[in-house]
Every structure is written in C-alpha cells, then in structure tokens.
Design a protein around this motif. Structure first.
Motif, mmCIF file in Angstrom:
data_model
loop_
_atom_site.group_PDB
_atom_site.id
_atom_site.type_symbol
_atom_site.label_atom_id
_atom_site.label_comp_id
_atom_site.label_asym_id
_atom_site.label_seq_id
_atom_site.Cartn_x
_atom_site.Cartn_y
_atom_site.Cartn_z
ATOM 1 N N ALA A 161 0.840 -1.211 0.000
ATOM 2 C CA ALA A 161 0.000 0.000 0.000
ATOM 3 C C ALA A 161 0.872 1.257 0.000
ATOM 4 C CB ALA A 161 -0.909 -0.017 1.229
ATOM 5 N N ILE A 162 1.964 1.228 0.778
ATOM 6 C CA ILE A 162 2.877 2.384 0.799
ATOM 7 C C ILE A 162 3.486 2.593 -0.592
ATOM 8 C CG2 ILE A 162 5.074 3.237 1.756
ATOM 9 C CD1 ILE A 162 4.359 1.804 4.357
ATOM 10 N N ALA A 163 3.837 1.475 -1.241
ATOM 11 C CA ALA A 163 4.432 1.576 -2.582
ATOM 12 C C ALA A 163 3.459 2.222 -3.564
ATOM 13 C CB ALA A 163 4.832 0.188 -3.072
ATOM 14 N N TRP A 164 2.183 1.804 -3.493
ATOM 15 C CA TRP A 164 1.172 2.415 -4.370
ATOM 16 C C TRP A 164 1.010 3.893 -4.059
ATOM 17 C CZ3 TRP A 164 -1.359 1.712 -8.715
ATOM 18 C CH2 TRP A 164 -1.429 0.438 -9.255
ATOM 19 N N PHE A 165 1.018 4.200 -2.765
ATOM 20 C CA PHE A 165 0.886 5.591 -2.335
ATOM 21 C C PHE A 165 2.031 6.421 -2.918
ATOM 22 C CE2 PHE A 165 1.630 9.006 0.747
ATOM 23 C CZ PHE A 165 0.365 9.545 0.853
ATOM 24 N N GLY A 166 3.252 5.894 -2.794
ATOM 25 C CA GLY A 166 4.425 6.600 -3.326
ATOM 26 C C GLY A 166 4.344 6.766 -4.832
ATOM 27 N N ALA A 167 3.934 5.696 -5.511
ATOM 28 C CA ALA A 167 3.870 5.760 -6.976
ATOM 29 C C ALA A 167 2.823 6.781 -7.438
ATOM 30 C CB ALA A 167 3.540 4.379 -7.537
ATOM 31 N N LEU A 168 1.694 6.829 -6.725
ATOM 32 C CA LEU A 168 0.646 7.782 -7.106
ATOM 33 C C LEU A 168 1.063 9.218 -6.779
ATOM 34 C CD1 LEU A 168 -2.550 5.812 -6.023
ATOM 35 C CD2 LEU A 168 -1.723 6.206 -8.335
ATOM 36 N N CYS A 169 1.820 9.371 -5.685
ATOM 37 C CA CYS A 169 2.328 10.718 -5.365
ATOM 38 C C CYS A 169 3.326 11.177 -6.427
ATOM 39 C CB CYS A 169 3.035 10.715 -4.011
ATOM 40 S SG CYS A 169 1.923 10.614 -2.639
ATOM 41 N N ALA A 170 4.185 10.243 -6.864
ATOM 42 C CA ALA A 170 5.237 10.608 -7.809
ATOM 43 C C ALA A 170 4.687 10.880 -9.207
ATOM 44 C CB ALA A 170 6.279 9.496 -7.868
ATOM 45 N N ALA A 171 3.510 10.308 -9.513
ATOM 46 C CA ALA A 171 2.970 10.440 -10.872
ATOM 47 C C ALA A 171 2.442 11.851 -11.123
ATOM 48 C CB ALA A 171 1.841 9.436 -11.061
ATOM 49 N N GLU A 172 2.523 12.261 -12.393
ATOM 50 C CA GLU A 172 2.006 13.580 -12.741
ATOM 51 C C GLU A 172 0.486 13.590 -12.761
ATOM 52 O OE1 GLU A 172 3.860 15.546 -16.069
ATOM 53 O OE2 GLU A 172 5.698 14.436 -15.683
ATOM 54 N N GLU A 173 -0.115 12.441 -13.082
ATOM 55 C CA GLU A 173 -1.584 12.345 -13.054
ATOM 56 C C GLU A 173 -1.987 10.998 -12.458
ATOM 57 O OE1 GLU A 173 -3.301 12.303 -16.881
ATOM 58 O OE2 GLU A 173 -2.145 10.585 -17.549
#
Lengths: 408, 205
Positions: free
Chosen positions: A73-85
């Motif tokens: 879940a943390i990984a998904w959170f990080g990936a979504l934060c890092a994404a532009e959209e």
C-alpha cells in the motif's frame, strides 16, 4: 478484522478511489490508504504454517502478511504521489491487486494461492492494457505474466493430498511450479520485458513489483518445505540458478547502461531474492523479503521523472547496500543463505552485490539520463521526501523489519 | 474416444489450435480443445464430467460474445488485436507454431509413458491428450505475437488444466475443476473485449 474483511476493504477502497478520481485529482490515493489501514487492523495469526492446510484462507494475517501488505500500500501511495496524473484505472488496479495479494498471503492451499496470483496478474496486465504504452512492450509483459499464472494454476491442483511422490511426476510438477514462479517474477528470458521499464511511469511497475513478486516468492517459500523431495529440488534449484544468472546479467547491464539502471538494478535484486528463496534457508527467504520491501518503497523515487534530485539520491543510497541501509541487511542475509548452500553460489552472489552497490552509487551521483527535473508541487515533494527518509531510516532500525519477517 | 484413435484426434485438434488465426481463432480453439478433451474426461468421470467441460467451454464461448459489448466502457488503446505487435522474424508465426506442435507431440508422449495419475497407474492415452493440448496452449502463449494469441493460449491451458484435474481426481473434487475452468470463462470474456475494441482492419489475417 478477518482476512475476508480486509479483502473487501481493499476492493471497496479501489472502487471509491476510482469514483472519486473522476472529480478530485488525488482521489486514487484513497485506494492504498484504505488498504493500508485495513491491513494494519487485520487479525493477527501467530503462524500460518506451510501451504496445504484445510481451509482456503486463514482467518487472519501473520506478521509477514501484515508487513508485505502494508508496504504494498505504501508503494502504491508513493507511486501515485510521484505520478504527474492519477486515474481511476490506478485505483482499480490497486484495489483488485491488493485484495489478491491479501488472499495470496493468507492462503492455506496452493491452489488458492495460484488463483489469487492470477487475479493480481490480471489487474497488472489490465492496467498496462488500458494505457497507451507501445504494443510490443505490453505484449512481452503480458505473455510472460500470463504464462506464469497459467503454469501455477495448472500445477497447484496436483499438489493435493493425493500426491504421488515418485519418479518424474514430482520433478515435472517442480518444473511447472518453477517455470510459473520464475515467469511471474520476470526472470526468463534474460532481459525480457523489463527492458521497457525505464520508459514507464512507476504506476505501471508497482502493481507487479510490490504485489505479484512478493506474493509469488512468499508462496514458493511457504510451499517448499511440504513438497516431495524431487519437486522441492527442482523448484529450489531452478530458483537458485536462474535467479543468480539473471542477477549477474542485470547487474552488469545496470553498471554499463545508465539509461536502464533503475530497472536493471531492480531485476538484479529480484534475481538475488529468488536465489535467497531457492537456497531453502530461512535467512535467505528473510533477506529476499527485505529486498522486496526496500524496492517497494524506493522504486517510485528512483523511477520518477519529475522529482527533485535529493529524494532520488537518498533512495539510491538506501538501495546501495552500505552498512546500516536496508539494502545491506537484505543482501547480507541472502549471502549468508548462499554461504550455507555452496561456495560457487556465494561467489556469484558476492559479485552481484558488488555490481549492485556500484550501480546504485552511480545512480546516486549521476544526473538522471532518462527523465527531467521538473517543478513538483510542495505536497508531492513533502510526501516523497518523507518516503525517502522513511526508507533510509528503516535500515538504521533493522529489527523493525527483520523481526516480523522472521516468521516466514 | 480414447486409445490410438483418440490420440490421433487430439493431435489433429492440437494442430487446429496452433494454426487458428484471426478474429475467430478464440472460438475455433476453444471448441477444438473441448472436443479433444471430452474423451479422457468422459473415460474417467463419466457423463457428469463431460457436462462440466462442455458447459465451461460453452460459457467461455458465450462470454466471448458478451465481452464484445464491453468496448463501450471506453478504455483501451489503438491497434488491432490480430496484427502482430512485434517485428517479423525469419520464420513466420505459423511455421514456428507448427514446429512447436511437433515438440509437443514428443513431450506429451514422454509424459504419458512416465507420469502416473492417482486414479490408476500410468495414464497412457488419457494423459497424452491432456498434456498435448496443454503444451500446445503453453507454446501458443510463449510464441504469442498478438493479443488473440494470448487469449487462445490462456484459454486452452485452463481448459486442459480442468480436464487434468478430472483425470487426476475423478469426480471427487469437481469443485476444484470448476474453479479452475471458471477462469476460461473470464479469459473468454476478456478475449471478446479485446476483439471488440478494434474493428477488423485491412492488415488482419
């Protein structure tokens, strides 16, 4: 909270995230946040034991399941934060993949484990398919993952109580399982579809690297002690040899080709993790999980194209493997397990660790060649900075990670 | 239909599965796999086992047509589901697939002579058919160049896995066979969606 409730919360969080994402650009974040809370509140099962129990899924998660589920879940959170959209598809993939991961981690029968892996793989393939990535890359990824899932699903029904542990049948089942697990974690063919990862957003990567890979390797590790000798030997030997071969190959390319550095270093560590599981020592499995947990947190940072340099450099330093980083503890445990297997495996392992360290150091000092430094908002910078610091600090308190993972 | 006749028929069906291309490939391959697998399944599990495999295949075929309505959901990318997305090689896909069928024949023969089934010693023709069809589907997945190849390979492997469970356990564990075969329905629906996403184009085989 029982396992079933945790699975339902992951699915509901995915649905809600997908709906909210249509109006609010950060809506997809709700999926990993809901999943993380549910996983942390899961009923704690002392020891799930090896696969092949009576029920389909255990009523709760053991400490390995809670750590791996939360980190996903943390990984998904990080990936979504890092994404532009962030899109509704991300929330769907996160919810379905998370639910599948929880079922795989609490499965008591090999068949249930394989079925839930298939659901996770379907979510990953669907996420890639609903994007505008080039067709060739999607095809390479989809055929290997589909083959891996199909092999596991076909192999596991034959591991029931009626198993006949004699002759080539056991070896054949071991071969099917080994083929399935290695295809799921992208070890064959060397180079394979992972070549396309540098061009990707980490949102496409995270469903596979933080959900499918840990679920496949944890399942293999929990299954191995119960398998007949021939099946166990086939599975462990293939994981050890193919894992080390893949690790050497990718580690060499990670040093040589700066453009491919994030994906090659990740693959070298996945190869090392597979070798750790294949060594059949408990410390090897523990080290493998530490490496996967580390990459789940570091991947969104090293892949990001628009982040400021500092969090990315901090993430590379966590990966590099100097003492008191998370990478160090993971690789140290895997090397310890390889030392107990045979000297040749240890020598190859040491070479891989040296190359990975060199590659990560080069990644930390080099300017990114595959992206651009761009203006990230204060919110994104703060969230990703916290993730980078958290990954680095984790290595200073190894017991925080090693104690729960020792249950495997 | 078992014995030498059944084996020959299964081999012919594996050629059909390997060679089918284009927008009807999924339909043709699922029916061919079912026809080949009904023999061993019927010999071990009787009429009820035949009904399970036939109804799962029928559900997969119906799901292909229902899946074609999903394209209205809007997501997806450009490109045809039947045009290869990878570069051409020295040999065309059909010649490579034919070579794979020959390898499959040898591998399935080895399996049928050396691998026992729980129900009764060495499986002989029963296991040959299941292994032959499963390996054909596996090769179709490994050699996949189009989205339809992926769907055909997955569906055939799953149907033969269902038949394998019935040959192994008989009808004692029908629930397991149905759980495995249900995936072929999902694959069928996804295959229908993949085909519906793009209209037939001039480049389609």
């Amino acid at each position: 909270m029982t396992t079933v409730m945790v699975v339902v919360v992951w699915l509901v969080a995915g649905c809600v995230g997908a709906l909210v994402a249509r109006w609010w650009k950060w809506g997809a974040i709700l999926a990993p946040v809901g999943g993380a809370i549910a996983t942390l509140l899961a009923r704690h099962a002392q020891d799930l034991g090896p696969l092949q129990g009576g029920t389909w899924v255990a009523p709760g998660l053991d400490s390995v399941g809670i750590v791996v589920g939360t980190v996903a879940a943390i990984a998904w959170f990080g990936a979504l934060c890092a994404a532009e959209e962030r899109t509704a598809s991300d929330a769907w993939a996160c919810g379905i993949g998370g639910a599948a991961l929880i079922v795989a981690l609490s499965a008591q029968q090999p068949f249930v484990w394989a079925e839930s892996l298939t659901v996770g793989v379907t979510a990953v393939i669907w996420r890639w398919w609903s994007s505008h990535l080039p067709g060739g890359e999607r095809m390479e990824m989809a055929r290997m993952l589909a083959l891996g899932a199909a092999l596991c699903v076909v192999a596991t029904p034959f591991l029931g109580p009626n198993l006949v542990p004699i002759g080539p049948r056991s070896a054949l089942e071991g071969g099917l399982l080994a083929g399935g697990v290695t295809a799921l974690i992208a070890l064959p063919p060397l180079g394979g579809w992972v070549r396309s990862l540098p061009a990707l957003d980490s949102r496409f990567l995270v469903g596979w690297s933080s959900m499918v890979v840990p679920a496949a390797l944890v399942g293999a590790a929990r299954m191995m002690p119960q398998l007949p000798l021939e099946t166990q030997t086939a599975l462990s030997d293939v994981l050890l040899v193919v894992g080390l071969t893949c690790a050497v190959y990718h580690a060499l390319f990670a040093v040589w080709k700066p453009r491919d550095r994030p994906s090659r270093t990740l693959m070298a560590d996945i190869g090392l993790a597979a070798a750790g599981i294949g060594s059949t020592h408990v410390v090897g499995a523990q080290g493998a999980l530490v490496l996967l947990v580390m990459w789940a947190c570091a991947a969104p940072l090293v892949w990001s194209l628009t982040l400021p340099a500092l969090p990315r450099r901090l993430a590379w330093l966590s990966v590099c493997g100097f003492p008191a980083t998370v990478g160090f503890w993971g690789r140290f445990l895997v090397l310890q397990a390889l030392a107990g297997t045979n000297s040749a495996a240890l020598e190859v392992g040491v070479l891989v660790v040296f190359l990975i360290t060199a590659s990560a150091l080069l990644g930390a000092v080099a300017r990114p060649t595959h992206g651009r430094d761009g203006p990230a908002s204060v919110t994104r910078r703060s969230l990703l900075g916290a993730l980078a610091v958290g990954t680095a600090v984790w290595g200073l308190v190894p017991a925080l990670l090693l104690t729960p993972l020792a249950r495997l | 239909m078992t014995g030498a006749l059944g084996d020959t028929f299964a081999f012919a069906m594996s050629i059909v599965i390997a060679m089918s291309d284009g927008r009807k490939a999924l339909l043709i391959a699922s029916v061919a796999a079912m026809l080949a697998l009904l023999g061993p399944v019927g010999a071990v599990g009787g009429t009820s086992a035949v009904l399970i495999v036939a109804s799962l295949t029928a559900a997969a075929v119906i799901a292909q047509f229902l899946g074609r309505g999903w394209h209205t959901l809007g997501f997806g990318s450009a490109g045809s589901a039947t045009v290869p997305s990878t570069a051409d090689a020295l040999f065309g896909p059909r010649s490579v697939r034919m070579a794979a069928v020959v390898i499959t024949l040898i591998a399935a023969s080895w399996i049928s002579y050396n691998v026992g089934v729980t129900g009764g010693g060495y499986g002989g023709g029963l296991l040959f058919i299941v292994a032959d069809i499963a390996l054909t589907g596996g090769f179709r997945l490994i050699l996949a160049r189009t989205e339809v190849d992926l769907a055909v390979g997955s569906l055939v492997v799953l149907l033969s896995g269902t038949a394998g469970v019935i040959v192994e356990y008989g009808m004692q564990d029908a629930r397991l066979a149905v759980a495995l075969g249900a995936w072929s329905v999902v694959v069928g629906a996804c295959g229908g969606w993949i085909l519906a996403r793009t209209r037939p184009s001039r480049g389609d085989p």
